[in-house]
Design a protein around this motif. Structure first.
Motif, PDB file in Angstrom:
ATOM      1  N   TYR A   1      21.226   1.487  24.209  1.00 20.42           N
ATOM      2  CA  TYR A   1      21.104   2.315  23.015  1.00 20.42           C
ATOM      3  C   TYR A   1      20.973   1.395  21.806  1.00 20.42           C
ATOM      4  N   TYR A   2      20.200   1.805  20.823  1.00 22.49           N
ATOM      5  CA  TYR A   2      20.077   1.038  19.590  1.00 22.49           C
ATOM      6  C   TYR A   2      19.583   1.965  18.498  1.00 22.49           C
ATOM      7  N   CYS A   3      19.717   1.542  17.235  1.00 15.76           N
ATOM      8  CA  CYS A   3      19.252   2.390  16.148  1.00 15.76           C
ATOM      9  C   CYS A   3      17.873   1.937  15.690  1.00 15.76           C
ATOM     10  N   ALA A   4      17.084   2.904  15.241  1.00 11.31           N
ATOM     11  CA  ALA A   4      15.714   2.656  14.802  1.00 11.31           C
ATOM     12  C   ALA A   4      15.293   3.826  13.930  1.00 11.31           C
ATOM     13  N   THR A   5      13.991   3.971  13.724  1.00 10.01           N
ATOM     14  CA  THR A   5      13.443   5.129  13.018  1.00 10.01           C
ATOM     15  C   THR A   5      12.406   5.788  13.904  1.00 10.01           C
ATOM     16  N   SER A   6      12.071   7.039  13.592  1.00  8.50           N
ATOM     17  CA  SER A   6      11.216   7.825  14.492  1.00  8.50           C
ATOM     18  C   SER A   6       9.822   7.229  14.665  1.00  8.50           C
ATOM     19  N   THR A   7       9.329   6.512  13.650  1.00 12.90           N
ATOM     20  CA  THR A   7       8.128   5.706  13.811  1.00 12.90           C
ATOM     21  C   THR A   7       8.473   4.291  13.372  1.00 12.90           C
ATOM     22  N   ALA A   8       7.686   3.330  13.786  1.00  9.21           N
ATOM     23  CA  ALA A   8       7.998   1.938  13.494  1.00  9.21           C
ATOM     24  C   ALA A   8       8.025   1.647  12.003  1.00  9.21           C
ATOM     25  N   ARG A   9       7.303   2.434  11.210  1.00  9.20           N
ATOM     26  CA  ARG A   9       7.242   2.196   9.770  1.00  9.20           C
ATOM     27  C   ARG A   9       8.237   3.040   8.983  1.00  9.20           C
ATOM     28  N   GLY A  10       9.055   3.809   9.683  1.00  4.65           N
ATOM     29  CA  GLY A  10      10.055   4.638   9.021  1.00  4.65           C
ATOM     30  C   GLY A  10      10.008   6.053   9.557  1.00  4.65           C
ATOM     31  N   GLY A  11      10.820   6.899   8.962  1.00  4.63           N
ATOM     32  CA  GLY A  11      10.913   8.280   9.424  1.00  4.63           C
ATOM     33  C   GLY A  11      12.359   8.650   9.631  1.00  4.63           C
ATOM     34  N   ASN A  12      12.612   9.635  10.476  1.00  5.73           N
ATOM     35  CA  ASN A  12      13.985  10.044  10.751  1.00  5.73           C
ATOM     36  C   ASN A  12      14.768   8.894  11.382  1.00  5.73           C
ATOM     37  N   HIS A  13      16.019   8.770  10.967  1.00  7.27           N
ATOM     38  CA  HIS A  13      16.900   7.797  11.608  1.00  7.27           C
ATOM     39  C   HIS A  13      17.255   8.325  13.000  1.00  7.27           C
ATOM     40  N   VAL A  14      17.145   7.446  14.000  1.00 11.32           N
ATOM     41  CA  VAL A  14      17.341   7.869  15.384  1.00 11.32           C
ATOM     42  C   VAL A  14      18.241   6.883  16.123  1.00 11.32           C
ATOM     43  N   VAL A  15      18.800   7.360  17.235  1.00 10.23           N
ATOM     44  CA  VAL A  15      19.365   6.501  18.258  1.00 10.23           C
ATOM     45  C   VAL A  15      18.362   6.502  19.403  1.00 10.23           C
ATOM     46  N   ALA A  16      17.758   5.346  19.631  1.00  4.80           N
ATOM     47  CA  ALA A  16      16.784   5.198  20.713  1.00  4.80           C
ATOM     48  C   ALA A  16      17.476   4.617  21.940  1.00  4.80           C
ATOM     49  N   TYR A  17      16.814   4.723  23.087  1.00  4.98           N
ATOM     50  CA  TYR A  17      17.348   4.064  24.277  1.00  4.98           C
ATOM     51  C   TYR A  17      16.209   3.648  25.198  1.00  4.98           C
ATOM     52  N   ARG A  18      16.476   2.644  25.998  1.00  2.00           N
ATOM     53  CA  ARG A  18      15.564   2.172  27.035  1.00  2.00           C
ATOM     54  C   ARG A  18      16.380   1.888  28.284  1.00  2.00           C
ATOM     55  N   THR A  19      15.723   1.892  29.448  1.00  2.00           N
ATOM     56  CA  THR A  19      16.419   1.654  30.698  1.00  2.00           C
ATOM     57  C   THR A  19      15.866   0.411  31.400  1.00  2.00           C
ATOM     58  N   SER A  20      16.724  -0.152  32.260  1.00  2.05           N
ATOM     59  CA  SER A  20      16.369  -1.375  32.976  1.00  2.05           C
ATOM     60  C   SER A  20      17.103  -1.406  34.309  1.00  2.05           C
ATOM     61  N   THR A  21      16.547  -2.125  35.266  1.00  2.00           N
ATOM     62  CA  THR A  21      17.235  -2.337  36.539  1.00  2.00           C
ATOM     63  C   THR A  21      17.800  -3.750  36.646  1.00  2.00           C
ATOM     64  N   ASP A  22      17.401  -4.651  35.710  1.00  2.00           N
ATOM     65  CA  ASP A  22      17.824  -6.048  35.818  1.00  2.00           C
ATOM     66  C   ASP A  22      18.338  -6.657  34.520  1.00  2.00           C
ATOM     67  N   LEU A  23      18.446  -5.877  33.461  1.00  6.06           N
ATOM     68  CA  LEU A  23      18.913  -6.307  32.152  1.00  6.06           C
ATOM     69  C   LEU A  23      17.926  -7.215  31.412  1.00  6.06           C
ATOM     70  N   LEU A  24      16.766  -7.465  32.021  1.00  2.39           N
ATOM     71  CA  LEU A  24      15.758  -8.325  31.409  1.00  2.39           C
ATOM     72  C   LEU A  24      14.492  -7.572  31.027  1.00  2.39           C
ATOM     73  N   HIS A  25      14.090  -6.648  31.858  1.00  5.45           N
ATOM     74  CA  HIS A  25      12.853  -5.890  31.633  1.00  5.45           C
ATOM     75  C   HIS A  25      13.230  -4.449  31.289  1.00  5.45           C
ATOM     76  N   TRP A  26      12.764  -4.008  30.125  1.00  5.44           N
ATOM     77  CA  TRP A  26      13.175  -2.709  29.593  1.00  5.44           C
ATOM     78  C   TRP A  26      11.979  -1.786  29.444  1.00  5.44           C
ATOM     79  N   GLY A  27      12.184  -0.516  29.782  1.00  5.87           N
ATOM     80  CA  GLY A  27      11.112   0.466  29.761  1.00  5.87           C
ATOM     81  C   GLY A  27      10.767   0.932  28.364  1.00  5.87           C
ATOM     82  N   GLU A  28       9.953   1.968  28.305  1.00  2.13           N
ATOM     83  CA  GLU A  28       9.537   2.532  27.028  1.00  2.13           C
ATOM     84  C   GLU A  28      10.719   3.191  26.322  1.00  2.13           C
TER      85      GLU A  28
END
Length: 283
Positions: free
Chosen positions: A157-184
């Motif tokens: 989990y991490y904080c970001a915005t709804s688009t890369a240039r700004g927008g709604n404040h969001v909590v985003a998340y990505r998943t991984s099976t090895d802690l090195l490669h993370w999905g969309e």
């Protein structure tokens, strides 16, 4: 059922100022116990007053007991411009298969494509950056990673915005099976507020307790403030799921002595503070 998450009185446990000989702060931080039970604290540190883009080192302190006394060690990591670090923000440390993983926000020259980085250690003292560079990039000023295991995957989990240039404040998340490669990236929480830079979905901390999932985020409504949301789905929280407010900035939750504790720190806060934490119980 008493449906509120509550914290007790906060007491100070660690201030880096004594070791520095002048007033320094701890901001976003993380706590972990090593294999023999000793506590380690890592966090953003800098001389007062606040200077977020001048934050280039992570404090490291240890204690045999959560309430201290704490001993200051040399900085765990310092910014490496050659690696692309423009600052060091919000470390999160966890262990897996005998290795300690430190996820952190390293910034970069493009704040719409900020780096989430990784360093590893065998002992929590000597850290080596991942040789392949950032794990991924996101905006705006994507930061404050935390990682836990859910089912068969690691979830960041991490904080970001709804688009890369700004927008709604969001909590985003990505998943991984090895802690090195993370999905969309996907979105766990979208706040009605919007902007760039600092927002009110910082310092996301997710945990499961008594069959429910809890999300801690802030600063909200003020700098020294964290709000807590409850859901039956760790990937879906809504503003109306609010179940508690805690007077802490950059809150982290730890378990010790058969109970939960919550920390707070930040600019002008005099170091790290600790309070007992109570979750709802059936009545």
């Amino acid at each position: 059922m008493d449906g509120r998450v509550r914290a007790g009185r906060f007491t100070p446990i660690y201030d880096p100022s004594a070791a520095r000989g002048e007033t320094w702060y701890i901001n976003d931080h993380t706590l972990i116990r090593d294999a023999r039970g000793r506590w380690h604290l890592f966090g953003i540190t800098h001389r007062e007053p606040a200077d977020p883009f001048g934050e280039i080192e992570f404090a490291h302190a240890t204690a045999e007991e959560l309430h201290g006394p704490w001993r200051t060690h040399p900085s765990a990591l310092t910014a490496d411009p050659g690696y692309g670090d423009t600052h060091l923000w919000a470390p999160y440390v966890m262990s897996c298969a005998g290795t300690y993983f430190m996820f952190y926000a390293g910034g970069g020259v493009d704040r719409t494509s900020a780096a989430i980085n990784l360093a590893t250690s065998p002992d929590l003292f000597e850290w080596t950056r991942h040789p392949d560079g950032p794990l991924f990039r996101d905006g705006y000023d994507a930061r404050d990673p935390m990682v836990l295991r859910i089912g068969d995957s690691w979830v960041m989990y991490y904080c970001a915005t709804s688009t890369a240039r700004g927008g709604n404040h969001v909590v985003a998340y990505r998943t991984s099976t090895d802690l090195l490669h993370w999905g969309e990236r996907r979105i766990a929480y979208t706040d009605p507020t919007s902007g760039t830079e600092a927002g009110n979905t910082e310092s996301p901390h997710v945990l499961r307790h008594a069959g429910n999932w809890y999300l801690f985020i802030g600063p909200r409504p003020d700098y020294v403030g964290t709000e807590v949301f409850r859901s039956d789905d760790p990937f879906h929280f809504r503003p109306r799921d609010l179940v508690g407010r805690i007077a802490a900035h950059a809150a982290e939750v730890v378990a010790d002595g058969g109970r939960f504790w919550v920390t707070g720190a930040g600019w002008g806060q005099g170091g790290v503070h600790l309070a007992p934490l109570w979750f709802p119980v059936a009545g």
